[in-house]
Design an enzyme around this catalytic site. Structure first.
Site, PDB file in Angstrom:
ATOM      1  N   LEU A 159      40.273  22.580  37.395  1.00 47.11           N
ATOM      2  CA  LEU A 159      41.557  22.053  36.908  1.00 47.11           C
ATOM      3  C   LEU A 159      42.172  23.018  35.890  1.00 47.11           C
ATOM      4  O   LEU A 159      42.386  22.695  34.733  1.00 47.11           O
ATOM      5  CB  LEU A 159      41.373  20.651  36.306  1.00 47.11           C
ATOM      6  CG  LEU A 159      42.660  19.837  36.149  1.00 47.11           C
ATOM      7  CD1 LEU A 159      43.225  19.441  37.509  1.00 47.11           C
ATOM      8  CD2 LEU A 159      42.433  18.594  35.289  1.00 47.11           C
ATOM      9  N   GLY A 160      42.442  24.233  36.372  1.00 46.72           N
ATOM     10  CA  GLY A 160      43.131  25.225  35.533  1.00 46.72           C
ATOM     11  C   GLY A 160      44.628  25.081  35.742  1.00 46.72           C
ATOM     12  O   GLY A 160      45.117  24.019  36.123  1.00 46.72           O
ATOM     13  N   ARG A 161      45.334  26.189  35.518  1.00 42.78           N
ATOM     14  CA  ARG A 161      46.801  26.148  35.616  1.00 42.78           C
ATOM     15  C   ARG A 161      47.255  25.751  37.019  1.00 42.78           C
ATOM     16  O   ARG A 161      48.137  24.903  37.183  1.00 42.78           O
ATOM     17  CB  ARG A 161      47.383  27.517  35.267  1.00 42.78           C
ATOM     18  CG  ARG A 161      47.184  27.886  33.801  1.00 42.78           C
ATOM     19  CD  ARG A 161      47.663  29.298  33.551  1.00 42.78           C
ATOM     20  NE  ARG A 161      46.713  30.253  34.106  1.00 42.78           N
ATOM     21  CZ  ARG A 161      46.112  31.219  33.394  1.00 42.78           C
ATOM     22  NH1 ARG A 161      46.395  31.372  32.124  1.00 42.78           N
ATOM     23  NH2 ARG A 161      45.267  32.045  33.975  1.00 42.78           N
ATOM     24  N   ILE A 162      46.633  26.351  38.037  1.00 40.81           N
ATOM     25  CA  ILE A 162      47.063  26.035  39.409  1.00 40.81           C
ATOM     26  C   ILE A 162      46.557  24.650  39.799  1.00 40.81           C
ATOM     27  O   ILE A 162      47.268  23.876  40.449  1.00 40.81           O
ATOM     28  CB  ILE A 162      46.582  27.111  40.410  1.00 40.81           C
ATOM     29  CG1 ILE A 162      47.108  28.491  39.992  1.00 40.81           C
ATOM     30  CG2 ILE A 162      47.043  26.774  41.824  1.00 40.81           C
ATOM     31  CD1 ILE A 162      46.560  29.652  40.817  1.00 40.81           C
ATOM     32  N   SER A 183      34.363  22.187  32.134  1.00 41.44           N
ATOM     33  CA  SER A 183      34.351  21.208  31.045  1.00 41.44           C
ATOM     34  C   SER A 183      35.380  20.121  31.344  1.00 41.44           C
ATOM     35  O   SER A 183      36.352  20.347  32.069  1.00 41.44           O
ATOM     36  CB  SER A 183      34.689  21.898  29.728  1.00 41.44           C
ATOM     37  OG  SER A 183      35.978  22.454  29.824  1.00 41.44           O
ATOM     38  N   ARG A 239      39.041  31.530  46.542  1.00 40.20           N
ATOM     39  CA  ARG A 239      38.442  32.754  47.063  1.00 40.20           C
ATOM     40  C   ARG A 239      37.448  32.342  48.137  1.00 40.20           C
ATOM     41  O   ARG A 239      36.765  31.314  48.001  1.00 40.20           O
ATOM     42  CB  ARG A 239      37.676  33.506  45.960  1.00 40.20           C
ATOM     43  CG  ARG A 239      38.545  34.266  44.994  1.00 40.20           C
ATOM     44  CD  ARG A 239      39.177  35.504  45.632  1.00 40.20           C
ATOM     45  NE  ARG A 239      40.000  36.244  44.702  1.00 40.20           N
ATOM     46  CZ  ARG A 239      41.324  36.096  44.547  1.00 40.20           C
ATOM     47  NH1 ARG A 239      41.979  35.233  45.296  1.00 40.20           N
ATOM     48  NH2 ARG A 239      41.987  36.835  43.683  1.00 40.20           N
ATOM     49  N   GLU A 268      37.682  38.935  54.241  1.00 39.72           N
ATOM     50  CA  GLU A 268      39.080  39.175  54.631  1.00 39.72           C
ATOM     51  C   GLU A 268      39.314  40.648  54.940  1.00 39.72           C
ATOM     52  O   GLU A 268      38.737  41.499  54.262  1.00 39.72           O
ATOM     53  CB  GLU A 268      40.011  38.746  53.482  1.00 39.72           C
ATOM     54  CG  GLU A 268      39.954  37.249  53.256  1.00 39.72           C
ATOM     55  CD  GLU A 268      40.753  36.802  52.043  1.00 39.72           C
ATOM     56  OE1 GLU A 268      41.542  37.599  51.508  1.00 39.72           O
ATOM     57  OE2 GLU A 268      40.587  35.646  51.624  1.00 39.72           O
ATOM     58  N   HIS A 286      45.661  34.434  53.580  1.00 39.80           N
ATOM     59  CA  HIS A 286      45.734  34.676  52.130  1.00 39.80           C
ATOM     60  C   HIS A 286      47.187  34.868  51.692  1.00 39.80           C
ATOM     61  O   HIS A 286      47.568  35.926  51.192  1.00 39.80           O
ATOM     62  CB  HIS A 286      44.871  35.885  51.741  1.00 39.80           C
ATOM     63  CG  HIS A 286      44.528  35.921  50.279  1.00 39.80           C
ATOM     64  ND1 HIS A 286      43.348  36.441  49.796  1.00 39.80           N
ATOM     65  CD2 HIS A 286      45.209  35.493  49.183  1.00 39.80           C
ATOM     66  CE1 HIS A 286      43.333  36.342  48.477  1.00 39.80           C
ATOM     67  NE2 HIS A 286      44.458  35.759  48.081  1.00 39.80           N
TER      68      HIS A 286
HETATM   69  C1  8YV Z   1      46.672  38.357  45.608  1.00 35.26           C
HETATM   70  C2  8YV Z   1      45.594  36.416  44.756  1.00 35.26           C
HETATM   71  O1  8YV Z   1      46.505  38.957  44.413  1.00 35.26           O
HETATM   72  O2  8YV Z   1      46.620  36.129  42.668  1.00 35.26           O
HETATM   73  C3  8YV Z   1      45.574  36.223  43.282  1.00 35.26           C
HETATM   74  O3  8YV Z   1      44.472  36.144  42.748  1.00 35.26           O
HETATM   75  O4  8YV Z   1      44.645  36.224  45.425  1.00 35.26           O
HETATM   76  C4  8YV Z   1      46.815  36.880  45.426  1.00 35.26           C
HETATM   77  O5  8YV Z   1      47.967  36.502  44.780  1.00 35.26           O
HETATM   78  C5  8YV Z   1      47.818  38.918  46.319  1.00 35.26           C
HETATM   79  O6  8YV Z   1      47.560  38.704  47.610  1.00 35.26           O
HETATM   80  C6  8YV Z   1      48.013  40.392  46.087  1.00 35.26           C
HETATM   81  O7  8YV Z   1      47.254  41.116  46.952  1.00 35.26           O
END
Ligand code: 8YV
Length: 320
Positions: A159-162, A183, A239, A268, A286
């Site tokens: 539960l961070g910013r995103i 936490s 990720r 990837e 991605h």
């Molecule tokens: C990539 C991302 O950085 O912000 C991140 O951590 O995974 C993506 O926004 C973006 O694909 C640039 O390559």
């Protein structure tokens, strides 16, 4: 302008270690002497240039291990075009006094939008519905029914910013929200569960948005997926490393979870053949931050950090 252009002589030398967005590359070429992935394309030439490299422009997916950082004794800054920096050995950089910056905040909305889009796509089977129409199957009868999203239970891993931006959107869908994080965050007002497994057992949609790296490797494993259960969906916009991909494929094939919406993968851009064959998954390449608007904001910030550093101004967004 390239590194060989005489007009760039005397400018700070920057090594680009990722395939960066073209307007970002243009900005770099306008201000620095740029070595675009020289370490990959011409290792011998890179060996000659490495002692002069003062900054690195990387992406969220870039890998910069200790050995690579050690090859550039004049390195001062690593600017990451992305919020995630799990591929960068930040400890090694710190030891050397090399600063690391990323692009937080500016992509929160975008990644959260995609997370909800994947929830809706996988539950309402949007890609399958599109194919149903295109394949001319509609006249033969209606599509099988889908799964309702509004009012369902959504669990957020991280539960961070995103994560918070995902929660805000899910609230608009009347979803019941719970989360797990390192936490507890009582100020969020959401229900906290101490582990991904405990959370998975309580939700219909498990959304993963925690940083990658050693601390979260395969955090979502076979046990978590078993807890999510045959009516549960996994969404990963974090990720690929955070999810045990082969355990996930096993669960999807066996129907021990209902489906998955995945924007990130272990290797990837290679996606396992077994995953491609499944009908209960929605796959995106991605693209969490991949809109013109957000990539521009990321580029401004990533470039702004380089500019600030070489102008002797404080960095705009150093990593914590
Ligand atoms: C990539 C991302 O950085 O912000 C991140 O951590 O995974 C993506 O926004 C973006 O694909 C640039 O390559």
């Amino acid at each position: 302008m390239s590194a060989t252009d005489p007009a760039s002589a005397g400018r700070p030398e920057v090594l680009v270690v990722a395939k960066l967005w073209a307007p970002m590359m243009e900005a770099l070429h306008g201000a620095f002497r740029v070595h675009d992935r020289l370490h990959e394309t011409d290792p011998a030439a890179f060996a000659a240039v490495a002692p002069r490299v003062r900054a690195i422009a990387a992406s969220g997916e870039s890998k910069l291990p200790r050995e690579m950082i050690a090859r550039m004794p004049a390195l001062e800054l690593i600017s990451v075009f992305g919020v995630g920096y799990d591929g960068i050995d930040v400890a090694a950089a710190r030891e050397r006094g090399v600063a690391v910056t990323n692009t937080p905040e500016v992509l929160n909305d975008e990644v959260a939008d995609l997370a909800l889009a994947l929830v809706l796509s996988v539950a309402r089977r949007i890609p399958q519905a599109d194919r149903y129409v295109r394949d001319g199957r509609w006249p033969g009868g209606p599509m099988p029914l889908a799964r309702k999203v509004s009012g369902a239970r959504l669990g957020i891993v991280g539960l961070g910013r995103i994560g918070k931006a995902i929660a805000t959107r899910a609230q608009a869908f009347g979803m019941e929200i719970a989360y797990t994080a390192r936490s507890e965050k009582p100020e969020s007002g959401f229900r906290y569960l101490p582990t991904p497994r405990a959370l998975a057992a309580e939700v219909d949609f498990l959304v993963v948005i925690t940083p990658g790296g050693a601390g979260t490797r395969k955090l979502i494993d076979a046990e978590v997926l078993a807890a999510l259960g045959k009516n549960g969906y996994l969404i990963n916009v974090a990720r690929g490393s955070v999810v045990d991909e082969s355990a996930l494929i096993d669960a999807l094939e066996a129907g021990t979870i209902a489906g998955a919406g995945l924007d990130v993968f272990e290797q990837e851009p290679n996606v396992p053949e077994r995953l491609l064959r499944l009908d209960n998954v929605v796959l995106t390449p991605h693209v969490g931050s991949a809109t013109w608007q957000t990539r521009q904001a990321m580029s401004d910030l990533a470039f702004g950090n380089l500019e600030a550093h070489f102008a002797g101004r404080p960095l705009l967004s150093p990593v914590p």
